[in-house]
Design a protein around this motif. Structure first.
Motif, PDB file in Angstrom:
ATOM      1  N   CYS A 158       8.559  -0.726  53.832  1.00  0.00           N
ATOM      2  CA  CYS A 158       7.772  -1.950  54.020  1.00  0.00           C
ATOM      3  C   CYS A 158       6.300  -1.716  53.713  1.00  0.00           C
ATOM      4  O   CYS A 158       5.642  -2.560  53.093  1.00  0.00           O
ATOM      5  N   ARG A 159       5.771  -0.561  54.121  1.00  0.00           N
ATOM      6  CA  ARG A 159       4.365  -0.248  53.833  1.00  0.00           C
ATOM      7  C   ARG A 159       4.143  -0.108  52.335  1.00  0.00           C
ATOM      8  O   ARG A 159       3.131  -0.578  51.807  1.00  0.00           O
ATOM      9  N   ARG A 160       5.090   0.526  51.630  1.00  0.00           N
ATOM     10  CA  ARG A 160       4.952   0.689  50.180  1.00  0.00           C
ATOM     11  C   ARG A 160       4.931  -0.677  49.486  1.00  0.00           C
ATOM     12  O   ARG A 160       4.107  -0.923  48.607  1.00  0.00           O
ATOM     13  N   LEU A 161       5.856  -1.554  49.883  1.00  0.00           N
ATOM     14  CA  LEU A 161       5.921  -2.870  49.254  1.00  0.00           C
ATOM     15  C   LEU A 161       4.672  -3.681  49.558  1.00  0.00           C
ATOM     16  O   LEU A 161       4.127  -4.380  48.690  1.00  0.00           O
ATOM     17  N   ASP A 162       4.186  -3.578  50.790  1.00  0.00           N
ATOM     18  CA  ASP A 162       3.003  -4.335  51.186  1.00  0.00           C
ATOM     19  C   ASP A 162       1.779  -3.884  50.397  1.00  0.00           C
ATOM     20  O   ASP A 162       0.987  -4.712  49.930  1.00  0.00           O
ATOM     21  N   ARG A 163       1.624  -2.560  50.234  1.00  0.00           N
ATOM     22  CA  ARG A 163       0.479  -2.047  49.470  1.00  0.00           C
ATOM     23  C   ARG A 163       0.525  -2.501  48.024  1.00  0.00           C
ATOM     24  O   ARG A 163      -0.507  -2.725  47.400  1.00  0.00           O
ATOM     25  N   ALA A 164       1.747  -2.638  47.493  1.00  0.00           N
ATOM     26  CA  ALA A 164       1.890  -3.053  46.094  1.00  0.00           C
ATOM     27  C   ALA A 164       1.888  -4.568  45.942  1.00  0.00           C
ATOM     28  O   ALA A 164       1.992  -5.081  44.817  1.00  0.00           O
ATOM     29  N   GLY A 165       1.776  -5.293  47.063  1.00  0.00           N
ATOM     30  CA  GLY A 165       1.782  -6.746  46.998  1.00  0.00           C
ATOM     31  C   GLY A 165       3.144  -7.322  46.658  1.00  0.00           C
ATOM     32  O   GLY A 165       3.235  -8.430  46.118  1.00  0.00           O
ATOM     33  N   VAL A 166       4.195  -6.584  46.987  1.00  0.00           N
ATOM     34  CA  VAL A 166       5.561  -7.019  46.670  1.00  0.00           C
ATOM     35  C   VAL A 166       6.189  -7.643  47.912  1.00  0.00           C
ATOM     36  O   VAL A 166       6.188  -7.036  48.994  1.00  0.00           O
ATOM     37  N   VAL A 167       6.717  -8.840  47.772  1.00  0.00           N
ATOM     38  CA  VAL A 167       7.391  -9.529  48.878  1.00  0.00           C
ATOM     39  C   VAL A 167       8.900  -9.389  48.682  1.00  0.00           C
ATOM     40  O   VAL A 167       9.425  -9.765  47.615  1.00  0.00           O
ATOM     41  N   ALA A 224       7.724   2.788  39.819  1.00  0.00           N
ATOM     42  CA  ALA A 224       6.405   3.410  39.684  1.00  0.00           C
ATOM     43  C   ALA A 224       5.340   2.652  40.471  1.00  0.00           C
ATOM     44  O   ALA A 224       4.316   3.220  40.865  1.00  0.00           O
ATOM     45  N   ASP A 225       5.574   1.358  40.704  1.00  0.00           N
ATOM     46  CA  ASP A 225       4.608   0.563  41.458  1.00  0.00           C
ATOM     47  C   ASP A 225       4.607   0.918  42.940  1.00  0.00           C
ATOM     48  O   ASP A 225       3.653   0.583  43.657  1.00  0.00           O
ATOM     49  N   LEU A 226       5.665   1.584  43.400  1.00  0.00           N
ATOM     50  CA  LEU A 226       5.870   1.764  44.832  1.00  0.00           C
ATOM     51  C   LEU A 226       5.695   3.202  45.297  1.00  0.00           C
ATOM     52  O   LEU A 226       5.864   3.490  46.482  1.00  0.00           O
ATOM     53  N   GLY A 227       5.347   4.088  44.400  1.00  0.00           N
ATOM     54  CA  GLY A 227       5.090   5.465  44.802  1.00  0.00           C
ATOM     55  C   GLY A 227       6.337   6.328  44.732  1.00  0.00           C
ATOM     56  O   GLY A 227       7.471   5.853  44.627  1.00  0.00           O
ATOM     57  N   GLY A 228       6.103   7.645  44.822  1.00  0.00           N
ATOM     58  CA  GLY A 228       7.190   8.608  44.704  1.00  0.00           C
ATOM     59  C   GLY A 228       8.249   8.455  45.774  1.00  0.00           C
ATOM     60  O   GLY A 228       7.959   8.134  46.926  1.00  0.00           O
ATOM     61  N   GLY A 229       9.479   8.707  45.368  1.00  0.00           N
ATOM     62  CA  GLY A 229      10.591   8.666  46.304  1.00  0.00           C
ATOM     63  C   GLY A 229      11.324   7.350  46.348  1.00  0.00           C
ATOM     64  O   GLY A 229      12.450   7.283  46.850  1.00  0.00           O
ATOM     65  N   VAL A 230      10.710   6.279  45.867  1.00  0.00           N
ATOM     66  CA  VAL A 230      11.361   4.968  45.881  1.00  0.00           C
ATOM     67  C   VAL A 230      12.186   4.803  44.615  1.00  0.00           C
ATOM     68  O   VAL A 230      11.717   5.086  43.512  1.00  0.00           O
ATOM     69  N   ARG A 231      13.426   4.356  44.782  1.00  0.00           N
ATOM     70  CA  ARG A 231      14.287   4.048  43.639  1.00  0.00           C
ATOM     71  C   ARG A 231      14.477   2.540  43.542  1.00  0.00           C
ATOM     72  O   ARG A 231      14.510   1.852  44.554  1.00  0.00           O
ATOM     73  N   ILE A 232      14.600   2.057  42.327  1.00  0.00           N
ATOM     74  CA  ILE A 232      15.011   0.675  42.085  1.00  0.00           C
ATOM     75  C   ILE A 232      16.437   0.733  41.540  1.00  0.00           C
ATOM     76  O   ILE A 232      16.687   1.338  40.495  1.00  0.00           O
ATOM     77  N   VAL A 233      17.379   0.179  42.279  1.00  0.00           N
ATOM     78  CA  VAL A 233      18.778   0.192  41.849  1.00  0.00           C
ATOM     79  C   VAL A 233      19.368  -1.195  42.066  1.00  0.00           C
ATOM     80  O   VAL A 233      18.839  -2.000  42.846  1.00  0.00           O
ATOM     81  N   THR A 234      20.443  -1.473  41.379  1.00  0.00           N
ATOM     82  CA  THR A 234      21.183  -2.710  41.592  1.00  0.00           C
ATOM     83  C   THR A 234      22.492  -2.369  42.291  1.00  0.00           C
ATOM     84  O   THR A 234      23.319  -1.631  41.731  1.00  0.00           O
ATOM     85  N   LEU A 235      22.632  -2.839  43.520  1.00  0.00           N
ATOM     86  CA  LEU A 235      23.883  -2.629  44.224  1.00  0.00           C
ATOM     87  C   LEU A 235      24.942  -3.505  43.571  1.00  0.00           C
ATOM     88  O   LEU A 235      24.740  -4.722  43.428  1.00  0.00           O
ATOM     89  N   PRO A 236      26.045  -2.932  43.165  1.00  0.00           N
ATOM     90  CA  PRO A 236      27.047  -3.724  42.446  1.00  0.00           C
ATOM     91  C   PRO A 236      27.696  -4.762  43.354  1.00  0.00           C
ATOM     92  O   PRO A 236      27.686  -4.641  44.581  1.00  0.00           O
ATOM     93  N   ALA A 237      28.253  -5.775  42.729  1.00  0.00           N
ATOM     94  CA  ALA A 237      28.986  -6.790  43.481  1.00  0.00           C
ATOM     95  C   ALA A 237      30.204  -6.155  44.151  1.00  0.00           C
ATOM     96  O   ALA A 237      30.765  -5.173  43.649  1.00  0.00           O
ATOM     97  N   VAL A 238      30.568  -6.684  45.289  1.00  0.00           N
ATOM     98  CA  VAL A 238      31.767  -6.237  46.000  1.00  0.00           C
ATOM     99  C   VAL A 238      32.746  -7.405  46.008  1.00  0.00           C
ATOM    100  O   VAL A 238      32.421  -8.490  46.512  1.00  0.00           O
ATOM    101  N   GLU A 239      33.925  -7.183  45.445  1.00  0.00           N
ATOM    102  CA  GLU A 239      34.900  -8.268  45.332  1.00  0.00           C
ATOM    103  C   GLU A 239      35.339  -8.770  46.694  1.00  0.00           C
ATOM    104  O   GLU A 239      35.422  -9.970  46.938  1.00  0.00           O
TER     105      GLU A 239
END
Length: 301
Positions: A158-167, A224-239
């Motif tokens: 939450c702190r990483r997203l807030d610093r980057a202005g990401v909601v 890269a906007d959120l600092g080291g250690g953060v991954r951006i992934v897409t959780l796949p759909a679950v049938e």
């Protein structure tokens, strides 16, 4: 001069205790009447009495208390010892309270044995969701090990997203996997592990757990906007996922989790891994939390 009774009242101890301290040589009366044997104390002796009681509460034996007092431990050093003991007692109380929560959860689970919910569990599909996530290793899947890991992960995310202005575009998602055999220490970030099928491989479910704290984000957000250690992934759909809403602190999630497991088994389904936890409401009062457990089901055969 105070009589032994008055001195006991001022020191908030019993007369019998003062007599015992006298017999041990820890706190001698200032004067003893030679004819009656009555003991009399001075107000200045309250300082020594306070030290005796404080050291005893620290866990020292009375013979050790005498040795420490004879060494003339200063007020500052004694205060430090008391603060250390206070921290130990507070930690023990917190641990005991946590154990009571788990015992209560086990008891509720036992009491519900033999009953099967009909309307509480809902089978539904889960859409894909793009998330930013942080990961770490917990020693086990027990609430006492998961809680201290998942909470700080969400706080940092939450702190990483807030610093980057990401909601965030949706509620938080906690998910779990058997930890890879990487030798990572519990609680250390583990953001670079490859995704693996939850629950696959060896019987590692009783061992270390890879904990992932995720928040949905829009398409334009980059890791890269959120600092080291953060991954951006897409959780796949679950049938198909069996879902159940748990109300209250996640420390008491056990009855809901086992209700879900009994329902899956009773209806001939098979679990496809650890349940995700979707945070529908997370007010400051943890007892008011609302969390949806989402357990993926294997494809129908």
């Amino acid at each position: 001069m105070f009589t032994i009774g008055d001195f006991a009242k001022h020191g908030r101890v019993s007369v019998r205790m003062l007599r015992h301290y006298d017999a041990l040589g820890l706190l001698r009366p200032a004067r003893v009447d030679p004819f009656t044997g009555y003991r009399f104390y001075e107000a200045g002796q309250l300082a020594r009495l306070n030290r005796v009681i404080a050291l005893k509460e620290l866990g020292f034996r009375l013979d050790q208390v005498g040795t420490i007092l004879d060494a003339q431990v200063g007020a500052e050093e004694l205060r430090g010892m008391l603060r250390s003991r206070q921290a130990e007692l507070e930690s023990a109380m917190a641990a005991a309270a946590a154990r009571l929560v788990q015992v209560e959860a086990r008891l509720r689970t036992i009491e519900s044995e033999g009953s099967m919910p009909v309307d509480d569990v809902v089978v539904k599909s889960l859409p894909p969701v793009r998330v930013a996530e942080l990961s770490a290793i917990a020693e086990s899947y027990e609430p006492k090990d998961i809680g201290p890991v998942i909470g700080p992960l969400f706080g940092e995310l939450c702190r990483r997203l807030d610093r980057a202005g990401v909601v965030p575009t949706g509620p938080g998602i906690a998910r779990y996997e058997d930890a890879p055999d990487s030798g990572a220490s519990p609680g250390t970030p583990a953001a670079s592990e490859p995704d693996s099928e939850p629950g696959a491989g060896t019987e590692a479910g009783a061992g270390a757990i890879l904990v992932r704290a995720a928040l949905p984000v829009a398409a334009g957000v980059r890791a890269a906007d959120l600092g080291g250690g953060v991954r951006i992934v897409t959780l796949p759909a679950v049938e198909r996922a069996a879902t159940l809403v748990h109300r209250g602190s996640m420390d008491g999630v056990l009855p809901a989790s086992q209700t879900l497991a009994r329902w899956i088994d009773a209806h001939g389904h098979r679990s496809a891994g650890y349940a995700r936890e979707l945070s529908l409401a997370c007010p400051e009062d943890r007892d008011q939390w609302v969390t949806e457990l989402q357990e993926p089901l294997s494809p129908a055969s």
